[in-house]
Design a protein around this motif. Structure first.
Motif, mmCIF file in Angstrom:
data_model
loop_
_atom_site.group_PDB
_atom_site.id
_atom_site.type_symbol
_atom_site.label_atom_id
_atom_site.label_comp_id
_atom_site.label_asym_id
_atom_site.label_seq_id
_atom_site.Cartn_x
_atom_site.Cartn_y
_atom_site.Cartn_z
ATOM 1 N N MET A 115 71.467 79.089 -36.918
ATOM 2 C CA MET A 115 72.061 79.135 -35.584
ATOM 3 C C MET A 115 71.654 80.420 -34.873
ATOM 4 S SD MET A 115 74.114 77.557 -33.458
ATOM 5 C CE MET A 115 75.173 76.410 -34.318
ATOM 6 N N MET A 116 71.656 81.517 -35.631
ATOM 7 C CA MET A 116 71.337 82.818 -35.045
ATOM 8 C C MET A 116 69.933 82.838 -34.445
ATOM 9 S SD MET A 116 70.869 86.364 -37.132
ATOM 10 C CE MET A 116 70.180 87.806 -36.349
ATOM 11 N N LEU A 117 68.963 82.270 -35.156
ATOM 12 C CA LEU A 117 67.600 82.282 -34.637
ATOM 13 C C LEU A 117 67.530 81.579 -33.297
ATOM 14 C CD1 LEU A 117 65.540 81.647 -37.874
ATOM 15 C CD2 LEU A 117 65.510 83.685 -36.441
ATOM 16 N N ALA A 118 68.207 80.406 -33.207
ATOM 17 C CA ALA A 118 68.198 79.678 -31.938
ATOM 18 C C ALA A 118 68.875 80.501 -30.850
ATOM 19 C CB ALA A 118 68.896 78.328 -32.104
ATOM 20 N N MET A 119 69.999 81.149 -31.198
ATOM 21 C CA MET A 119 70.724 81.940 -30.192
ATOM 22 C C MET A 119 69.883 83.111 -29.694
ATOM 23 S SD MET A 119 74.723 82.418 -30.943
ATOM 24 C CE MET A 119 75.891 81.062 -30.922
ATOM 25 N N LEU A 120 69.099 83.713 -30.585
ATOM 26 C CA LEU A 120 68.287 84.858 -30.173
ATOM 27 C C LEU A 120 67.279 84.473 -29.098
ATOM 28 C CD1 LEU A 120 67.585 86.811 -33.453
ATOM 29 C CD2 LEU A 120 69.006 87.505 -31.532
ATOM 30 N N THR A 121 66.781 83.229 -29.146
ATOM 31 C CA THR A 121 65.828 82.803 -28.117
ATOM 32 C C THR A 121 66.545 82.437 -26.831
ATOM 33 O OG1 THR A 121 65.936 80.466 -28.683
ATOM 34 C CG2 THR A 121 64.291 81.770 -29.837
ATOM 35 N N GLY A 122 67.862 82.591 -26.805
ATOM 36 C CA GLY A 122 68.621 82.219 -25.619
ATOM 37 C C GLY A 122 69.087 80.781 -25.676
ATOM 38 N N GLY A 123 68.893 80.126 -26.808
ATOM 39 C CA GLY A 123 69.310 78.738 -26.944
ATOM 40 C C GLY A 123 70.501 78.616 -27.859
ATOM 41 N N ILE A 124 70.676 77.423 -28.396
ATOM 42 C CA ILE A 124 71.712 77.180 -29.374
ATOM 43 C C ILE A 124 71.211 75.985 -30.169
ATOM 44 C CG2 ILE A 124 73.067 75.549 -28.008
ATOM 45 C CD1 ILE A 124 75.574 77.094 -29.029
ATOM 46 N N ASP A 125 71.584 75.857 -31.417
ATOM 47 C CA ASP A 125 71.134 74.696 -32.170
ATOM 48 C C ASP A 125 72.341 73.914 -32.669
ATOM 49 O OD1 ASP A 125 69.946 72.793 -33.663
ATOM 50 O OD2 ASP A 125 68.550 74.131 -34.688
ATOM 51 N N LEU A 126 72.732 72.901 -31.891
ATOM 52 C CA LEU A 126 73.882 72.085 -32.267
ATOM 53 C C LEU A 126 73.497 71.050 -33.316
ATOM 54 C CD1 LEU A 126 75.462 71.519 -28.733
ATOM 55 C CD2 LEU A 126 76.003 73.273 -30.404
ATOM 56 N N SER A 127 72.219 71.052 -33.730
ATOM 57 C CA SER A 127 71.781 70.013 -34.658
ATOM 58 C C SER A 127 71.676 70.528 -36.095
ATOM 59 C CB SER A 127 70.430 69.440 -34.214
ATOM 60 O OG SER A 127 69.418 70.401 -34.370
ATOM 61 N N VAL A 128 72.108 71.779 -36.361
ATOM 62 C CA VAL A 128 71.879 72.331 -37.710
ATOM 63 C C VAL A 128 72.521 71.487 -38.801
ATOM 64 C CG1 VAL A 128 71.360 74.760 -37.231
ATOM 65 C CG2 VAL A 128 73.733 74.017 -37.301
ATOM 66 N N ASN A 183 73.870 84.598 -25.104
ATOM 67 C CA ASN A 183 72.905 84.439 -24.017
ATOM 68 C C ASN A 183 71.492 84.808 -24.432
ATOM 69 O OD1 ASN A 183 74.985 83.736 -22.211
ATOM 70 N ND2 ASN A 183 75.475 85.902 -21.978
ATOM 71 N N GLY A 184 71.340 85.227 -25.691
ATOM 72 C CA GLY A 184 70.005 85.477 -26.199
ATOM 73 C C GLY A 184 69.584 86.934 -26.184
ATOM 74 N N GLY A 185 68.591 87.224 -27.039
ATOM 75 C CA GLY A 185 67.938 88.524 -26.976
ATOM 76 C C GLY A 185 68.463 89.593 -27.911
ATOM 77 N N PHE A 186 69.728 89.509 -28.314
ATOM 78 C CA PHE A 186 70.302 90.597 -29.106
ATOM 79 C C PHE A 186 71.097 90.078 -30.292
ATOM 80 C CE2 PHE A 186 69.557 92.115 -24.885
ATOM 81 C CZ PHE A 186 68.988 93.362 -25.098
ATOM 82 N N GLY A 187 70.899 90.720 -31.446
ATOM 83 C CA GLY A 187 71.661 90.344 -32.625
ATOM 84 C C GLY A 187 70.997 90.868 -33.875
ATOM 85 N N LYS A 188 71.813 91.164 -34.886
ATOM 86 C CA LYS A 188 71.265 91.726 -36.116
ATOM 87 C C LYS A 188 71.747 90.919 -37.313
ATOM 88 C CE LYS A 188 70.092 96.470 -35.198
ATOM 89 N NZ LYS A 188 69.363 95.985 -34.042
ATOM 90 N N VAL A 189 70.860 90.768 -38.311
ATOM 91 C CA VAL A 189 71.233 90.040 -39.513
ATOM 92 C C VAL A 189 72.388 90.736 -40.221
ATOM 93 C CG1 VAL A 189 70.436 89.247 -41.764
ATOM 94 C CG2 VAL A 189 68.953 89.026 -39.784
ATOM 95 N N SER A 190 72.400 92.088 -40.186
ATOM 96 C CA SER A 190 73.469 92.810 -40.873
ATOM 97 C C SER A 190 74.830 92.408 -40.293
ATOM 98 C CB SER A 190 73.250 94.308 -40.746
ATOM 99 O OG SER A 190 73.044 94.665 -39.400
ATOM 100 N N GLY A 191 74.906 92.251 -38.970
ATOM 101 C CA GLY A 191 76.160 91.816 -38.342
ATOM 102 C C GLY A 191 76.558 90.441 -38.843
ATOM 103 N N LEU A 192 75.553 89.566 -38.931
ATOM 104 C CA LEU A 192 75.828 88.214 -39.391
ATOM 105 C C LEU A 192 76.361 88.207 -40.820
ATOM 106 C CD1 LEU A 192 74.638 85.115 -38.363
ATOM 107 C CD2 LEU A 192 73.599 85.469 -40.577
ATOM 108 N N VAL A 193 75.749 89.020 -41.695
ATOM 109 C CA VAL A 193 76.175 89.051 -43.094
ATOM 110 C C VAL A 193 77.620 89.542 -43.187
ATOM 111 C CG1 VAL A 193 75.800 90.181 -45.320
ATOM 112 C CG2 VAL A 193 73.859 89.331 -44.009
#
Lengths: 345, 498, 338
Positions: free
Chosen positions: A76-89, A288-298
């Protein structure tokens, strides 16, 4: 535009961070704050139920539980970073698991060691390939046909889930070789295999985002797609690659779920879609895309897993959990806006 | 001067602070009915904040606004409209999905507090407003289908309907061509005749003298001078706006006999470009000017692969090259500084470093696309220094920079790719006077170093100041070619408008 | 476009319009179904279609408003099921017979209140609408199933039973097949009429279009953007409450697990009807045609011999094709225009 900021030098927040005490600095960054919250939750539960929460049994069982939705959140995070969202995961996870399950099923539970290994290998390949194909479809509809990601993945998610239902007739795919359980239930020493899978995936994604040209392109594209075109970024390829990666991570999650449940079904993990969005928002990924860190996600994954485990000990029902996750999502977003407002001032 | 009428609006000691930064300090002046006042100042001088306070979008921290003798400590959007204040924002603030009639009449029905929409009445209001401006635009066309100039006319008409007594125009000419600017000035004169006051906000010096009676200059949130327009000349006005003296731009040397670096022939794109051909030499600055819609931006986009041509050839350094994407253009050695810095040029929330390095990611990427981070960081720092970009560090978001520094970031990005050809489209739009001359100097320096540059602009003095050769475009064709220095400002402006 | 001579009927059809395309698709779909299963072309089928469109149609009108305003709402099914179940529970516990309209009012009131919760987060805090409504959906459903109840109520209050028996049109075909249309259909007609007047003839309705077209411009000319948004989400909540109670009464059971999951089909219908996710565009006609198409697909797949397990795939494909084609055309036009 941002007239009051013009020539104002570093933002007030940046100045604060430079001058304030270490404790304050830790709390001023979203990730630092999240780290503190995660530790607090852990300590609180440890104090409330020392014998049950901090037991080896509970810690291991947590380590088996979270990798599946953590992998979905990564997707989900990868899709969000591009400014999208992935409702199909979740749809991708289940469809790829069902197809991989059918491959395994062909081998059967009593297959010889050789056949079983072969079948498991085939199943993993099938699963990741299905995830990649689903990702290509998402990437094409978004990147080439310019569908809004919400609609594109809403539609494709229905198709993936629908195909899963259509193929299985709505029932579970059962009967895998015993060795397949390693993916979801096995351990390497004391470390659960699913945890290793997630750790590898998380480190991989973090490396990709922080250290490669492609990772920077993802975040630039998510910040401003038009400027990306003008800067010569191949927005189409970046979009497709990202959704393919997202699809493969979802497929990996599907494999873990399938192995843990020893079956594959079209409606497994339906609550994971919300959960993965919650984890991203909690982990500071900008929707809205563009910002985010894996450490935050973990950190977000860990704090939710601790909470979830605490709720288990309280024997809270699944419905109440749905309520708590939704409420948490809303609260976190409200808190984040206050942060933003303060930063902008 | 005849007897002085009572002022319509008096601003007194307005103060506004954002996060400890004073955007406005003790600003006060007055506007009489039918008076055309110019509010001049560089970006960041406090103009926008003042407009927002007058429009009722923000409340001042201190000070008063007196309208017709009534004292206000703040205005809301509706109160501002009720008092007869209308703002035409730079982006026009129209509704793309609504019709012309609805766009013009919406605020009236809001102000009247009517719950029901009366379409007949709406059309009457809209038609009357358009007639007052002296134009005819189909009332039922959705605004998104209109050309830019028509959108502005709709915005002006909308400002007129609610018995406006003061119309504030924020940079009204930035999207307009010379000819449309003439028409706008005529409209302002007509408004003046009707007793409507106009506050004209601009930093284009020429327009200011043509249209205004009084000039108020802001600098760093303070009013530095308020005087009749007759008491200024371009040099003194520039001095008050920037606090610095400027030498007039040096005349550019004549064209060189260097080898051709870019040869374009028969470039055609249905409805946009019609058999365009020209040659650019190394070390040359080629100025391309034309009205909006003349094909000047289309030509740039075609050369940069954003909207590939239908037919024609592009030769770079003597080799035919098919440019079908920006990547192909970059690979061929072309850089493009786009027209709209904020939406096309920059990743506003991202760091200065990433904004500069985006064109060089592949150069710094080694095995499996992994970045060589020290080399990457060093290069960014070098560019910050070379273009004298005023920023605390490369990690600062680019949105916190001033317009001039932002434009330098875009320039740095392209210079880092070491292009043979650099296309600059409206290089100084929204850039303050000081940075503008810096950017012109950078352009001259690049040409002297052997780069071929194409500068696209409808700012006639700018084109004259930087170009070795000037092409004039009209309806997708090149209609005139002049050697730099062979044509004066007035003549070139006339060639454009005819 | 003004022509010099009167164009032929065919030339006057604007094929670029969503409504036109939808009508053609619906006709084609019906024709194929009728060829495979001639029984499709009958009054009972028509009335089934109308009957099945009631709840979805009311939902869709609400979603249309949200999409026009530039947002999205996925929580309305949760609101509907919460309203219907809580209303039924209250009335059952009360034990006093209450007329159907009182039950309706109660359900609408509960729905409106829940819609206001959405409004609080969206208009009040300015949060992204998809994520907020995903969150409220699970909160609402979680509260319902944890604290209100998770068992079927099959013995509905008298008022609701009576309402279900109110039939507007009934008849029997020559072949002896029975058909009928409940008065609940009038609720859809009423909602459509009220919403149409709202959108076309009131300043509030036009303000919804305005904030969808450009929120910043709306703020500048003094449209109370937050108030309009609050109204929109409250209105969606009210419609969800209405749709929910009608659903329960027609189904003759209050099922707390019902309806949730339907939201994607409803959004699909509205988007197929031409509403844009970016806001500012959408028509009631298009929305109703979208609903008809989705209901048609749901009911006729079986007649076509396609197992109902394929339903989801077909709806997903409709979303992708139905929104992808216009999106692609728009992109190509934009590219041409440079």
């Amino acid at each position: 535009m941002n007239e009051p900021l013009d020539g104002a030098g570093p933002t007030p927040d940046a100045t604060l961070r430079r001058t304030a005490s270490p404790t304050f600095r830790l709390l001023a960054s979203p990730i630092g704050r999240l780290a503190v919250i995660t530790v607090l939750i852990f300590v609180a539960l440890a104090l409330l139920a020392p014998s049950r929460f901090v037991s080896v049994g509970n810690l291991t069982s947590m380590a088996f539980q979270f990798p599946e939705f953590a992998l979905l959140s990564l997707a989900m995070m990868l899709a969000m970073l591009t400014g999208g969202i992935d409702l199909s995961v979740v749809g991708i996870a289940n469809l790829s698991a069902i197809l991989a399950g059918l491959a395994l099923h062909a081998a059967g539970p009593e297959a010889s060691a050789g056949t079983a290994t072969l079948a498991i290998g085939a199943a993993i390949v099938v699963s990741l390939a299905v995830g990649a194909v689903c990702g290509v479809i998402n990437g094409l509809t978004i990147g080439r046909f310019a569908l809004p990601p919400i609609l594109a993945t809403l539609g494709s998610g229905l198709i993936y889930t629908g195909l899963g239902v259509a193929i299985t007739g709505g029932s579970a795919v059962l009967g895998f070789p015993a060795a397949f359980a390693i993916i979801g239930n096995g351990s390497l020493g004391i470390v659960p295999v699913p945890l290793i899978l997630f750790a590898v995936a998380a480190v991989g994604v973090a490396f990709l985002l922080g250290r490669t040209a492609y990772g920077i392109r993802i975040e630039l594209l998510g910040t401003n797609p038009l400027a990306s075109r003008f800067a010569g970024i191949d927005d189409f390829m970046v979009t497709v690659k990202t959704y393919v990666l997202s699809g493969m991570l979802a497929a990996l999650a599907g494999l873990v779920v399938m192995s843990r449940a020893n079956s594959a079904k079209a409606d497994y993990g339906s609550s994971y879609m919300l959960l993965s969005i919650l984890i991203c928002v909690l982990g500071g990924i900008n929707p809205n895309g563009g910002f985010g860190k894996v450490s935050g996600l973990v950190l977000a994954v860990l704090s939710l897993q601790f909470l979830s485990s605490g709720l288990n000990m309280l024997q809270v029902s699944n419905f109440a959990r749905e309520f708590i996750w939704g409420g948490l999502l809303l609260i976190v977003m409200v808190v984040n806006t206050f942060e933003l407002v303060r930063h902008r001032r | 001067m005849p007897d002085v009428p009572a002022p319509f609006i008096v601003l007194d000691h307005l103060v506004k602070t954002f996060a400890g930064v004073k955007a406005l300090t003790d600003v006060g002046f007055s506007i009489a009915p039918g008076e055309v006042v110019c509010l001049a100042g560089e970006n960041g001088s406090g103009k926008s904040t003042l407009i927002k306070i007058l429009a009722g979008a923000q409340a001042p921290d201190d000070g008063t606004i007196t309208i017709d003798g009534r004292v206000h400590h703040r205005l809301g959007p509706r109160a501002a409209v009720a008092a007869g204040i209308q703002v035409i924002f730079q982006d026009f603030s129209l509704f793309p999905n609504l019709t012309v009639a609805e766009n013009i009449a919406f605020s009236t029905s809001l102000a009247a507090g009517s719950r029901w929409v009366r379409r007949g009445r709406m059309r009457e209001i809209a038609a009357a407003a358009l007639a007052r401006v002296g134009v005819t635009i189909d009332l039922d066309t959705p605004v998104e289908k209109l050309a830019v100039a028509d959108k502005q006319l709709v915005a002006i008409s909308r400002a007129l309907v609610s018995d406006a007594r003061l119309i504030i125009m924020d940079e009204p000419t930035s999207a307009l061509t010379e000819r449309e600017v003439r028409a706008l000035i005529a409209i302002i004169r007509r408004l003046k005749g009707d007793g409507v006051a106009v506050l004209f906000v601009s930093h284009k010096l020429a327009e200011i003298f043509e249209v205004c009676e009084k000039i108020v200059v802001l600098r760093n949130g303070r009013k530095v001078i308020e005087a009749p327009a007759a008491e200024f000349d371009p040099a003194t006005l520039a001095f008050h706006m920037t606090g610095r003296r400027f030498e007039p731009a040096p005349p550019t040397p004549g064209s060189t006999d260097a080898p051709p670096i870019l040869e374009a022939a028969h470039l055609t794109r249905a409805g946009q470009l019609d058999d365009v051909g020209f040659t650019l030499h190394a070390g040359e600055v080629l100025g391309i000017t034309g009205l909006l819609g003349s094909g000047r931006t289309q030509l740039a986009k075609a050369l940069f692969g954003l909207t590939p041509i239908d037919s024609g050839t592009i030769r770079i350094c003597g080799r035919d090259i098919a440019i079908r994407s920006p990547r192909a253009a970059i690979a061929a050695g072309i850089g493009y500084v786009p027209e709209d810095r904020l939406t096309e040029g920059l990743f506003l929330a991202q760091s200065i470093g990433r904004n500069i390095a985006v064109g060089r990611l592949d150069a710094h990427a080694g095995f499996a696309g992994i970045l060589d981070r020290p080399a990457y960081a060093t290069e960014i720092d070098q560019w910050l220094e070379r273009l004298r970009i005023a920023a605390p560090d490369a990690a600062t978001p680019v949105q916190s920079l001033s317009g001039g520094n932002q434009q330098r970031v875009v320039l740095a990005r392209w210079l880092a790719t070491n292009p043979k050809i650099l296309i600059l489209n409206g290089p100084t739009v929204g850039v303050d006077v000081g940075s503008k001359s810096d950017i012109h100097a950078i352009v001259a320096g690049l040409a002297a170093a052997g780069m071929g540059l194409i500068v696209i602009s409808d700012d006639v003095p700018e084109i004259l100041a930087v170009s070795h050769r000037i092409l004039v475009m009209k309806a997708g064709r090149i209609v005139d070619t002049f050697a730099g220095g062979a044509i004066g400002e007035a003549d070139l402006a006339r060639r454009l408008a005819s | 476009m003004p022509g010099t001579s009167r164009p032929s009927l065919l030339a006057r059809i604007d094929f670029g319009r969503n409504e036109t395309l939808l009508v053609l698709v619906i006709l084609a779909f019906s024709a194929v179904t009728a060829l495979v299963a001639p029984s499709f072309l009958s009054l009972p089928t028509l009335f089934d279609l109308l009957r099945n469109s009631i709840v979805m149609g009311i939902f869709a009108i609400g979603v249309l408003l949200v999409l026009i305003s530039g947002g999205i709402d996925v929580s309305f099914t949760g609101i509907a099921v919460f309203s219907l179940y809580t209303t039924t529970l209250i009335l059952t516990r009360l034990g006093v017979p209450v007329p159907w309209w009182a039950a309706f009012l109660l359900s609408i009131a509960i729905g409106t209140a829940l819609g206001l919760v959405n409004a609080l987060f969206i208009a009040g805090f300015g949060l992204p609408t998809l994520i907020v409504t995903l969150g409220t959906l699970s909160v609402i459903r979680g509260v319902l199933l944890t604290f209100v109840g998770s068992t079927l109520i099959s013995n509905l209050p008298v008022g609701l039973k009576e309402f279900a028996r109110l039939v507007m049109i009934r008849g029997t075909t020559a072949e002896g097949y029975f058909f009928s249309l409940p008065w609940a259909f009038a609720a859809l007609v009423g909602v459509v009429a009220v919403t149409w007047v709202l959108l076309q003839y009131t300043t509030l309705g036009r303000s919804i279009f305005a904030i969808g077209g450009s929120p910043e411009s709306a703020r500048r000319i003094g449209i109370p953007v937050r108030a309009v948004q609050t109204f929109v989400y409250a209105y969606v909540g009210a419609l969800a409450g209405l749709a929910g109670i009608i659903h329960a009464s027609l189904a003759r059971v209050a099922n707390p697990f019902d309806l949730v999951g339907l939201e994607m089909s409803v959004i699909a219908a509205v988007v197929l009807g031409g509403a844009r996710l970016a806001g500012g565009y959408g028509t009631i006609t298009g929305t109703l045609l979208g609903v008809v198409l989705i209901v048609l697909v749901n009911t006729s797949l079986i007649l076509l011999g396609i197992p109902s397990t394929w339903q989801m795939v077909v709806i997903g494909a409709l979303i992708l094709v139905g929104t992808g084609v216009p999106a692609w055309q728009a992109r190509r036009t934009a590219l041409r225009a440079g």
